[in-house]
Design a protein around this motif. Structure first.
Motif, PDB file in Angstrom:
ATOM      1  N   SER A  35       1.310  -1.116   0.241  1.00  0.00           N
ATOM      2  CA  SER A  35      -0.263   0.227  -0.319  1.00  0.00           C
ATOM      3  C   SER A  35       0.847   0.829  -0.157  1.00  0.00           C
ATOM      4  N   PRO A  36       0.357   2.320  -0.739  1.00  0.00           N
ATOM      5  CA  PRO A  36       0.985   4.078  -0.047  1.00  0.00           C
ATOM      6  C   PRO A  36       1.505   4.256   0.898  1.00  0.00           C
ATOM      7  N   LEU A  37       2.736   4.622   0.806  1.00  0.00           N
ATOM      8  CA  LEU A  37       3.147   5.037   2.430  1.00  0.00           C
ATOM      9  C   LEU A  37       2.469   6.236   3.035  1.00  0.00           C
ATOM     10  N   GLU A  38       2.053   7.423   2.017  1.00  0.00           N
ATOM     11  CA  GLU A  38       1.650   8.637   2.164  1.00  0.00           C
ATOM     12  C   GLU A  38       0.701   8.595   0.722  1.00  0.00           C
ATOM     13  N   GLY A  39      -0.549   9.524   1.296  1.00  0.00           N
ATOM     14  CA  GLY A  39      -1.097   9.744   1.124  1.00  0.00           C
ATOM     15  C   GLY A  39      -2.510   9.313   0.386  1.00  0.00           C
TER      16      GLY A  39
END
Length: 145
Positions: free
Chosen positions: A4-8
């Motif tokens: 999953s994306p770390l941010e946003g």
């Protein structure tokens, strides 16, 4: 492996690694139990192991990723570290050679400008050696004729 994306905001990605042959089917299941079946014909070959890697993604979150009867489920819980590794300050780590941010070794006490000048002078030396060699050969040829 589901990443999953770390941010946003951004899509989740399912990474299938080390499979053979290339033609497989990957099944992604989303939050609303919607299924998406992907063909891995354009998977990338890892030459040293002669196996394939494929990244499948869909809009939104991926709950499960399945391929070749193997299923990976997304963990919603945060991982708890029981024995964390000791944090070593960067200033105490001894580097054997100076390295810049791109990973290239530097000459001249880590100065990029000195590295560029050194490369320029090496090129000029090679050019001068070629010129001298050609002139000597032409002179010898002229004297023999």
């Amino acid at each position: 492996m589901i990443m999953s994306p770390l941010e946003g905001p951004g899509p989740d990605i399912c990474l299938a690694s080390g499979f053979f042959p290339r033609e497989k089917l990957m099944t992604l299941t989303g939050e609303s139990q919607s299924r998406k079946i992907l063909d891995t014909r354009n998977a990338s070959l890892f030459k040293s192991s002669k196996t394939y890697y494929y990244a499948g993604f869909t809009q939104g979150e991926i709950q499960t990723c399945e391929m070749d009867g193997k299923t990976q489920t997304k963990n919603k819980m945060e991982e708890k570290v029981t024995n964390p590794l000791p944090v070593v300050p960067v200033s105490s780590v001894q580097m054997p050679c100076p390295i810049n941010s791109s990973g290239l070794l530097l000459r001249g006490n880590g100065n990029p400008k000195a590295n560029t000048i050194s490369l320029l002078f090496t090129g000029l030396r090679v050019l001068l050696a070629k010129c001298v060699g050609v002139n000597v050969l032409l002179t010898v040829k002229a004297l023999l004729v």
